[in-house]
Design a protein around this motif. Structure first.
Motif, PDB file in Angstrom:
ATOM      1  N   VAL A 156     121.174  40.610 122.393  1.00 51.81           N
ATOM      2  CA  VAL A 156     119.760  41.450 122.202  1.00 51.81           C
ATOM      3  C   VAL A 156     119.691  42.671 122.995  1.00 51.81           C
ATOM      4  CG1 VAL A 156     117.296  41.534 121.865  1.00 51.81           C
ATOM      5  CG2 VAL A 156     118.609  39.307 121.220  1.00 51.81           C
ATOM      6  N   LEU A 159     122.092  45.212 121.947  1.00 55.99           N
ATOM      7  CA  LEU A 159     121.544  45.990 120.670  1.00 55.99           C
ATOM      8  C   LEU A 159     120.452  46.937 121.054  1.00 55.99           C
ATOM      9  CD1 LEU A 159     121.598  45.761 117.503  1.00 55.99           C
ATOM     10  CD2 LEU A 159     119.382  44.611 117.661  1.00 55.99           C
ATOM     11  N   CYS A 201     116.892  40.314 116.670  1.00 55.47           N
ATOM     12  CA  CYS A 201     117.972  41.545 116.574  1.00 55.47           C
ATOM     13  C   CYS A 201     117.474  42.439 115.420  1.00 55.47           C
ATOM     14  CB  CYS A 201     119.414  41.353 116.514  1.00 55.47           C
ATOM     15  SG  CYS A 201     120.139  40.783 117.951  1.00 55.47           S
TER      16      CYS A 201
END
Length: 289
Positions: A156, A159, A201
């Motif tokens: 995460v 991302l 995400c």
């Protein structure tokens, strides 16, 4: 009890909300060994969770020559220092810590350092701070980890970086790799990625596109499950703040009502929280019928 056991015990206590006991053991450990950076880290967590930002800044600045000798946690303790400033709205001080310490130290390649860098930049960004090219400057440190999937907590944060760097190809590659891992992989992280990670995400991706309503709806069913991805309570506060952020920016009046509940919850957990007060003012300014 040796200092390292007291420091570890202190961290376990702070993560289970026994703040006074945690502080007692962290400080005992530091009396025995002032250079035990893990005990410094445990005390930094206590101060963060109790909302004692000025105490935290004073504590870390006063002991800097002790805890910076521990390379493994030095970057993370600087991260804590920056968090105190962000909570107070002292953004330039936090940016300076990032530029002078965290951003440089994440070149170590250590995953914790990369996570800290991404976490700090995203928190600053949510507060309206222009972080410039800093995302692009650290992306190349992340890119070799696209297919690791050791912890979805790391995925995460990776991302956040691909989104911040405006690298759509890298974002799509990471999401595709994570979905393939969920489909074909096995083990605890695979299950957590399936239950929580993919949705988390996707919420960040939707928010980055300006689809705040969608992000809220994705997050609502999983918000009490995010604990499963790992990290500390202080680290996962980013996700609480993220949900507050997207709800504030949503076009839905129901989400505007919802964000007031989220902020009341955060205030109850940490009464002395200037950031919560600032966000509450924004929420109250929204027209809610």
């Amino acid at each position: 009890m040796r200092w390292y056991l007291q420091g570890m015990y202190a961290f376990g206590l702070v993560e289970t909300n026994f703040y006074k006991e945690a502080e007692k053991y962290a400080l005992k450990a530091l009396e025995l060994n002032p250079k035990d950076c893990w005990s410094t880290h445990a005390e930094a967590h206590v101060i963060e969770m109790e909302g004692r930002q000025d105490d935290g800044i004073k504590f870390l600045s006063k002991t800097i020559n002790d805890w910076t000798t521990g390379a493994m946690l030095a970057c993370h303790n600087y991260w804590h220092w920056a968090l105190y400033h962000i909570e107070k709205g002292e953004y330039q001080a936090a940016v300076d810590i990032y530029d002078e310490e965290v951003g440089k130290r994440c070149h170590s390649g250590a995953m914790l350092d990369l996570v800290d860098a991404s976490s700090l930049l995203y928190r600053l960004q949510m507060e309206g701070v222009d972080v410039g090219n800093r995302w692009k400057e650290i992306y190349h440190l992340w890119e070799s980890h696209t297919d690791d999937h050791i912890l979805v907590f790391n995925d995460v944060h990776m991302l956040m970086c691909t989104l911040g760097a405006k690298n759509e190809d890298a974002t799509l590659k990471l999401l595709a790799s994570l979905r393939e891992f969920v489909r074909d992989g096995a083990g605890t992280n695979c299950e957590v990625s399936k239950e929580v990670g993919i949705a988390l995400c996707e919420a960040f991706e939707q928010a980055d596109k300006g689809n705040f309503d969608n992000a809220v709806e994705i997050l609502k069913p999983i918000r009490y499950k995010i604990v499963k991805i790992g990290g500390s309570n202080a680290q996962r506060d980013l996700f609480n703040l993220f949900l507050i952020h997207v709800a504030l920016n949503s076009t839905s009046k129901q989400h505007h009502q919802f964000v007031r509940s989220l902020l009341a919850e955060r205030k109850a957990m940490k009464e002395n929280a200037p950031m919560t007060d600032r966000l509450m003012a924004k929420a109250l300014a929204l027209h809610v019928e």
